[in-house]
Design an enzyme around this catalytic site. Structure first.
Site, short mmCIF file in Angstrom:
data_model
loop_
_atom_site.label_atom_id
_atom_site.label_comp_id
_atom_site.label_asym_id
_atom_site.label_seq_id
_atom_site.Cartn_x
_atom_site.Cartn_y
_atom_site.Cartn_z
N TYR A 60 0.93 -0.98 0.31
CA TYR A 60 -0.35 0.21 0.19
C TYR A 60 0.81 1.54 -0.12
O TYR A 60 1.67 1.69 1.06
CB TYR A 60 -0.87 -0.43 1.68
CG TYR A 60 -1.75 0.94 1.39
CD1 TYR A 60 -1.69 2.20 0.36
CD2 TYR A 60 -2.98 1.21 2.73
CE1 TYR A 60 -3.41 2.46 0.43
CE2 TYR A 60 -4.10 1.65 2.72
CZ TYR A 60 -4.45 3.16 1.82
OH TYR A 60 -4.90 3.93 1.62
N LYS B 227 -1.36 -1.40 -4.29
CA LYS B 227 -2.47 -0.39 -3.93
C LYS B 227 -1.69 1.53 -4.28
O LYS B 227 -0.97 1.30 -2.81
CB LYS B 227 -3.68 -0.36 -2.73
CG LYS B 227 -4.45 0.64 -2.68
CD LYS B 227 -5.16 0.53 -1.49
CE LYS B 227 -6.70 1.48 -1.16
NZ LYS B 227 -5.72 2.99 -1.06
N VAL C 175 -10.12 1.58 -5.52
CA VAL C 175 -10.09 1.15 -4.47
C VAL C 175 -11.23 2.52 -3.94
O VAL C 175 -10.14 3.59 -3.37
CB VAL C 175 -9.57 0.95 -3.26
CG1 VAL C 175 -10.14 1.33 -1.52
CG2 VAL C 175 -8.82 -0.42 -3.34
#
Length: 307
Positions: free
Chosen positions: A136, A163, A207
């Site tokens: 992330y 991400k 997301v």
């Protein structure tokens, strides 16, 4: 869980009651709302989920109850980022026991770290994780922007994707380019305004915080992007930009979108809008502004179908 991970994976907000306990009824309502909207996965304990602000027992309760409700209908991702290795591993193992599918790992968020330090951290953490994980990149919270080289180390250690919440299109494109020849490795964008850019360039999904409220809207944008439907993309992006200019903008604070999303869900009768300290829910005046914007938003009779 099929790889690469694809589609719209909302960073689900954490419904709370006034006493800061989990809003279990609201949690079920919210999950069914997301699944009815066609989302492809659900991400627990991210930024929109206020993960770092929640006590460990509440985090575990959320993971357990959410996994029970979802019942493997879509993959469940769990954020385990913490300031200590042991705390991250504790949540990771609980997520596995509860039935989650993957973990999301950002650098620890207190000390400023050099890139080599986070590389060493991943080398220690990754072999101890009980589930597949995504790296992330969220420099606004961790003080470190991860490079493709660091994410490649994560991949060598077992990461199934990255991400990217850098908010920088060039950084996103660099990740897509770096992993274009690894078909099972996902590049997922965190900035919902970059969704179509990511898919058209070869990314895999988003997301998207706004998908908490409008899941079908973001699923439609994802599908339009997959099919290279440029007029459809333009039409839907205009709606999403309108959300940013209205619902997300009733308050001028760095966390305004998180508060606005929770408030909108409360207005829709899906869950409560209490926040974990130090955040506070929006005032009555701001709530009325959001209700006004929702009433005027051209999104059909419900939030689940575009007109």
């Amino acid at each position: 869980m099929k790889l690469p991970l694809k589609g719209i994976i909302p960073p689900m907000i954490t419904p709370l009651l006034e006493n800061k306990e989990l809003d279990s009824a609201g949690l079920k309502n919210l999950i069914e709302h997301l699944l009815d909207g066609g989302v492809h996965g659900i991400f627990l304990l991210g930024t929109n989920g206020e993960g770092p602000s929640l006590g460990y027992e509440l985090r575990k309760q959320l993971i357990t109850e959410a996994c029970e409700i979802i019942e493997h209908r879509v993959p469940v991702l769990v954020g385990i980022t913490d300031t200590s290795l042991e705390a991250s591993l504790d949540i990771a193992h609980h997520a596995q026991t509860a039935g989650a599918d993957a973990l999301v790992v950002a650098p620890p968020f207190y000390f400023p770290l050099a890139e080599e330090e986070i590389n060493d951290y991943f080398r220690v953490l990754a072999p101890l994780l009980p589930l597949p994980f995504l790296v992330y990149n969220i420099p606004s919270c961790t003080k470190l922007s991860l490079s493709p080289a660091t994410v490649k180390i994560g991949k060598e250690l077992g990461a199934i994707g990255v991400k990217d919440s850098s908010g920088d299109l060039e950084v996103l494109y660099a990740f897509i380019e770096a992993f274009k020849d690894t078909p099972d490795f996902s590049v997922i964008v965190g900035d919902e305004l970059f969704l179509s850019d990511a898919i058209l360039k070869g990314g895999h999904g988003s997301v998207a915080g706004g998908a908490n409220v409008f899941p079908k809207l973001f699923v439609d944008l994802y599908e339009a992007s997959l099919s290279n439907d440029l007029p459809g993309i333009a039409k839907i992006r205009k709606k999403i930009l309108h959300i940013h200019d209205t619902i997300y903008s009733v308050e001028n604070s760095p966390t305004r979108s998180i508060k606005a999303i929770k408030c909108a869900l409360s207005i829709l009768g899906i869950c409560e809008d209490y926040m974990a300290s130090p955040l506070k829910r929006l005032s009555t005046d701001k709530r009325n502004e959001i209700k006004h914007h929702l009433d005027l938003f051209e999104y059909g009779k419900s939030t689940r179908s575009i007109i």
